[in-house]
Design a protein around this motif. Structure first.
Motif, mmCIF file in Angstrom:
data_model
loop_
_atom_site.group_PDB
_atom_site.id
_atom_site.type_symbol
_atom_site.label_atom_id
_atom_site.label_comp_id
_atom_site.label_asym_id
_atom_site.label_seq_id
_atom_site.Cartn_x
_atom_site.Cartn_y
_atom_site.Cartn_z
ATOM 1 N N TRP A 103 38.773 63.462 69.466
ATOM 2 C CA TRP A 103 38.245 64.199 68.024
ATOM 3 C C TRP A 103 38.804 63.708 67.414
ATOM 4 O O TRP A 103 40.354 63.783 67.232
ATOM 5 C CB TRP A 103 37.696 65.630 67.771
ATOM 6 N N PRO A 104 37.766 63.098 66.435
ATOM 7 C CA PRO A 104 37.095 62.452 66.084
ATOM 8 C C PRO A 104 36.762 61.340 66.606
ATOM 9 O O PRO A 104 36.073 60.640 66.704
ATOM 10 C CB PRO A 104 37.392 62.445 63.594
ATOM 11 N N ASP A 105 37.593 60.412 67.166
ATOM 12 C CA ASP A 105 37.602 59.502 68.154
ATOM 13 C C ASP A 105 38.828 59.157 68.874
ATOM 14 O O ASP A 105 39.659 59.655 68.975
ATOM 15 C CB ASP A 105 37.754 58.370 66.822
ATOM 16 N N ALA A 106 39.451 58.263 69.575
ATOM 17 C CA ALA A 106 40.009 58.329 70.766
ATOM 18 C C ALA A 106 41.448 57.892 70.204
ATOM 19 O O ALA A 106 41.935 57.285 70.590
ATOM 20 C CB ALA A 106 39.645 57.362 72.119
ATOM 21 N N ALA A 107 41.626 57.765 69.117
ATOM 22 C CA ALA A 107 42.892 57.210 68.284
ATOM 23 C C ALA A 107 43.576 57.863 69.033
ATOM 24 O O ALA A 107 43.826 59.431 68.821
ATOM 25 C CB ALA A 107 42.631 56.656 67.006
ATOM 26 N N ILE A 108 45.552 57.651 68.091
ATOM 27 C CA ILE A 108 46.967 58.709 68.482
ATOM 28 C C ILE A 108 46.560 59.311 67.182
ATOM 29 O O ILE A 108 46.744 58.922 65.928
ATOM 30 C CB ILE A 108 47.666 57.813 68.722
ATOM 31 N N VAL A 109 47.135 60.265 67.018
ATOM 32 C CA VAL A 109 46.826 61.443 65.914
ATOM 33 C C VAL A 109 48.796 61.758 65.601
ATOM 34 O O VAL A 109 48.876 61.516 65.072
ATOM 35 C CB VAL A 109 46.561 62.733 66.235
#
Length: 181
Positions: A103-109
């Motif tokens: 969430w909100p997508d599979a991007a690294i935070v």
């Protein structure tokens, strides 16, 4: 290692310190036959802060070894190379939440290299922790995997107060920005 390399290529570090950590992870990917193996002093781990977007709460897990409220996550199992899949597996194992999704997508935070103290036969080492956000629609179904690893749903201010780890405080702050958007 292509999945992690691709995620890192799309990721933009927030500051010089994080850029240095991302560079260390990239060098690890280039130099180590298996950057996930615990046999090397710096190895990749994947973790996630679990969120419930409708209530803007985050799930914290007590880690007895670190004596701290932290996010879920850990080491890849043999053959695992997708950090999102590792974070999801660890999240399900540690919370019992079967509906978790990136969430909100599979991007690294967040990417951060964290020191780990020696314990027993395990020497001091470092985790190149690649962090994500996972969400659930069923926060009431969270169950600790073991009695000494309780879980707590917290508001962002309470989560920030519950941890003294500056790197986790940064992850929580980044999650808060997305929860408020």
């Amino acid at each position: 290692m292509a999945v992690l390399a691709d995620l890192l290529d799309r990721y933009r570090p927030a500051d010089a310190a994080e850029e240095a950590d991302v560079d260390r992870v990239r060098r690890l990917l280039a130099d180590a036959p298996d950057p996930w193996t615990r046999a090397i002093p710096l190895h990749v781990t994947a973790s996630a802060l679990i969120v419930h977007p409708p209530t803007r709460r985050v799930l914290m897990r007590w880690h007895a070894r670190q004596e701290a409220w932290l996010q879920v996550g850990g080491h890849g199992d043999p053959g695992e190379t997708d950090p999102v899949a590792v974070a999801l597996r660890e999240g399900v194992e540690e919370t019992g939440l079967r509906d978790l999704g990136a969430w909100p997508d599979a991007a690294i935070v967040h990417v951060v290299v964290v020191p780990v103290n020696a314990k027993g036969d395990e020497p001091a080492h470092e985790h190149a922790d690649v962090r994500f956000l996972l969400a659930t629609d069923r926060p009431g179904e969270a169950r600790p995997e073991k009695p000494d690893a309780p879980l707590r749903w917290l508001t962002v201010p309470d989560a920030l107060a519950a941890t003294s780890e500056p790197n986790l405080r940064e992850t929580i702050t980044r999650a808060a920005r997305l929860l408020e958007a």
